[in-house]
Design a protein around this motif. Structure first.
Motif, short mmCIF file in Angstrom:
data_model
loop_
_atom_site.label_atom_id
_atom_site.label_comp_id
_atom_site.label_asym_id
_atom_site.label_seq_id
_atom_site.Cartn_x
_atom_site.Cartn_y
_atom_site.Cartn_z
N ALA A 1 0.85 -1.18 0.05
CA ALA A 1 0.04 0.08 -0.08
C ALA A 1 0.74 1.36 -0.07
N VAL A 2 2.26 1.02 0.46
CA VAL A 2 2.93 2.39 0.53
C VAL A 2 3.57 2.58 -0.63
N VAL A 3 3.39 1.77 -1.60
CA VAL A 3 3.82 2.02 -3.17
C VAL A 3 2.68 1.99 -4.05
N ARG A 4 1.49 2.25 -3.46
CA ARG A 4 0.29 2.23 -4.24
C ARG A 4 0.30 3.23 -5.62
N GLY A 5 -0.03 2.30 -6.58
CA GLY A 5 0.15 3.05 -7.96
C GLY A 5 1.25 3.27 -8.62
N VAL A 6 2.20 2.72 -8.40
CA VAL A 6 3.56 2.89 -9.14
C VAL A 6 3.87 1.76 -9.94
N ALA A 7 2.93 0.91 -10.18
CA ALA A 7 3.26 -0.21 -11.31
C ALA A 7 2.08 -0.75 -11.81
N GLN A 8 1.80 0.01 -12.53
CA GLN A 8 0.68 -0.59 -13.62
C GLN A 8 0.75 -0.16 -14.93
N ASP A 9 -0.21 -0.80 -15.96
CA ASP A 9 0.00 0.02 -17.43
C ASP A 9 1.38 -0.41 -18.06
N ALA B 1 8.70 -3.06 -13.25
CA ALA B 1 7.97 -2.05 -12.38
C ALA B 1 8.10 -1.95 -10.96
N LEU B 2 7.53 -3.17 -10.43
CA LEU B 2 7.54 -3.46 -8.82
C LEU B 2 8.80 -3.49 -8.31
N ALA C 1 -1.65 -3.05 -3.95
CA ALA C 1 -2.01 -1.67 -4.29
C ALA C 1 -1.00 -1.05 -5.19
N SER C 2 0.17 -1.62 -5.57
CA SER C 2 1.16 -1.07 -6.41
C SER C 2 0.62 -0.96 -7.60
N GLY C 3 -0.29 -2.10 -8.05
CA GLY C 3 -1.07 -2.29 -9.53
C GLY C 3 -2.18 -2.73 -9.33
N ASN C 4 -3.19 -2.23 -8.20
CA ASN C 4 -4.48 -2.94 -8.44
C ASN C 4 -5.66 -1.48 -8.58
N ASN C 5 -5.84 -0.85 -7.88
CA ASN C 5 -4.71 -0.13 -7.07
C ASN C 5 -5.36 0.11 -5.65
N CYS C 6 -6.54 -0.98 -5.17
CA CYS C 6 -7.08 -0.66 -3.94
C CYS C 6 -7.50 -1.94 -3.44
N ASN C 7 -7.59 -2.01 -2.25
CA ASN C 7 -7.82 -3.28 -1.49
C ASN C 7 -9.14 -3.22 -0.72
N ASN C 8 -10.23 -3.72 -1.62
CA ASN C 8 -11.40 -3.39 -1.44
C ASN C 8 -12.40 -4.58 -1.93
#
Ligand SMILES: [Zn+2]
Length: 477
Positions: free
Chosen positions: A76-84, A92-93, A321-328
């Motif tokens: 979660a602390v690297v949320r959004g840094v590894a997608q697309d 990426a990750l 969350a690095s590439g999902n980007n949520c845990n829900n």
């Protein structure tokens, strides 16, 4: 008259008992200690129980707590840094996340647990390399956990320096140290907090541990009565490694090794063919399906429909969350239903009630806790959530003669409608507020740690070859 600690009354109650969703109109749940004493109509239970606290659940759906069978909370602390990107893990990750210090990982865990808890997740199948204080987060916040310490034999430095397609070297000493650490963690934590914290063994993937050490993990799992929680057939990387090293695809290799049984929670199966998914299900292994994560990082819909059709149990997971980007898990329920309908061009595939079962009772069975959680019934743990159906996006509420609640929970809810969360009879969230952690402090610490990680990444030359920086420079981030 019987006594109870809490009586949750006047709910649209979904017990998830039986083969459907187990709806009870104007339903109630009586809670005594950590367990459910009774469920049924409010009139019946309020006549039977003298409760220390009565919770009015009018206008709410009451459901079993949601189960996230596969999650990597530190990320979660690297949320959004590894997608697309292609080769998500190597390009990426891994180059990014190797700059996470233990305190960053812990800050991620704290953030992720609160994020998911507020969206109704009560059980976490958390999979990570343990850092000091990891298990204590779950203990203190009060959620249920299936802690899975990562076991791999990858040389120090990890995957960041590898070229795509090269056969990885193994470092057996690293593998052995990870196995020993996992056994020690299980000795300390398996069954802790009256069984709320349990441990699974987590070989990271069949291509990341030598065959002998995979067998060693299996023997320990059998001896200690622990489940194995492993990424299986994840990505073309793994299959390529297995073919190069053993001349076999993963499912056949694991079948020969004796891994495919009800002790195995197989995560993803992204690359499994329909025949392979059927084999794994028929052997009794369970599947964790991470629709959002695999959709984003691979563009693939894993073969969960085939797996279930073959009689297999499937749990949902939010992964990372690095590439999902949520845990829900509300998000996962919706994506799971949609992706599978689209894959098969058939709107009857994975209806709302089935994915709700995957998030609750079927998920509980898949992770080996079906006797304890996953449905609301007398004797089970009191893990439950109240969802506010008066939210505009869940209105109007129809009960009879037409009922619209389950489809709206799956297709319209966001998770923000979760009002109250109880785990083992203890209220952890009330009116949307976390009672067992300081949410503002957790967020601030994660922000500070994330900024520190970003500074270390920027100072690392490998960053220049990452797609993230290129996308940023091109004005796309
Ligand atoms: Zn994973």
């Amino acid at each position: 008259m019987d006594t109870s600690d809490a009586l949750i009354a006047h709910a649209h109650l979904f017990t998830l008992q039986g083969e459907g969703v187990g709806y009870v109109a104007d339903g109630a749940v009586a809670v005594k200690g950590s367990r459910i004493a009774a469920v049924g109509p409010t009139a019946e239970l309020s006549a039977r129980f003298q409760a220390a606290e009565t919770m009015d659940a009018s206008g709410c759906a009451v459901l079993p707590g949601l189960i996230d069978a596969h999650i990597h909370t530190p990320w979660a602390v690297v949320r959004g840094v590894a997608q697309d990107v292609t080769h998500w893990m190597q390009r990426a990750l891994a180059p990014y996340s190797r700059h996470m210090a233990p305190e960053a990982a812990l800050a991620g865990t704290r953030l992720n647990v609160l994020e998911a808890l507020k969206a109704g997740t009560t059980t976490f199948g958390d999979y990570t390399r343990p850092v000091p204080g990891w298990a204590e987060v779950f203990l203190q916040v009060g959620v249920r956990a299936r802690l899975t310490p990562t076991i791999n034999a990858l040389p120090p430095g990890g995957m960041a320096g590898w070229k795509v397609g090269d056969l990885y070297p193994f470092d057996e000493a690293t593998g052995q140290a990870a196995i020993d650490a996992a056994v020690a963690l299980a000795r300390d934590w398996h069954g802790a907090a009256d069984g709320r914290i349990t441990v699974m063994l987590g070989p990271q993937a069949p291509d990341m541990l030598p065959r002998d050490q995979l067998l060693q993990v299996k023997r320990i799992a059998e001896r200690e009565g622990l489940m194995i929680h492993m990424h299986v057939a994840q990505g073309d990387r793994e299959i390529d490694q297995m073919l190069k090293r053993y001349g076999q695809r993963t499912p056949a290799f694991l079948d020969d090794l004796g891994y495919l049984d009800d002790q195995l929670l197989a995560v993803h199966l992204t690359e499994a063919t329909d025949e392979e998914a059927t084999l794994i299900a028929q052997r009794g292994a369970r599947m964790a399906l991470c629709s959002g994560s695999i959709g984003i990082i691979d563009g693939i819909v894993p073969p969960a429909h085939v797996f279930r059709t073959a009689g297999g149990l499937v749990a949902l997971g939010s992964d990372q969350a690095s590439g999902n980007n949520c845990n829900n898990i509300f998000n996962e329920m919706k994506l799971t239903a949609l992706f599978n309908k689209i894959k098969f061009r058939d709107p009857t595939v994975m209806p709302a009630w089935e994915v709700l079962r995957m998030a609750t009772i079927e998920g509980a069975q898949a992770i080996g806790l079906g006797d304890e959680i996953g449905s609301l019934e007398a004797g089970k743990q009191a893990d439950l959530i109240l969802v506010d159906l008066t939210a505009l996006n869940l209105s109007p509420v129809l009960d009879a003669p037409v009922r619209n609640i389950v489809p709206n929970l799956v297709y319209a809810a966001s998770g923000r409608e979760v009002k109250t969360v109880m785990v083992a009879g203890r209220v952890l969230v009330r009116d949307g507020q976390v009672l067992t952690a300081d949410e503002a402090a957790v967020r601030a610490e994660a922000q500070a740690q994330a900024e520190a990680v970003a500074r270390r990444v920027a100072a690392d030359p490998v960053h220049k070859s990452m797609n993230l920086l290129a996308a940023m420079e091109a004005g796309r981030l």
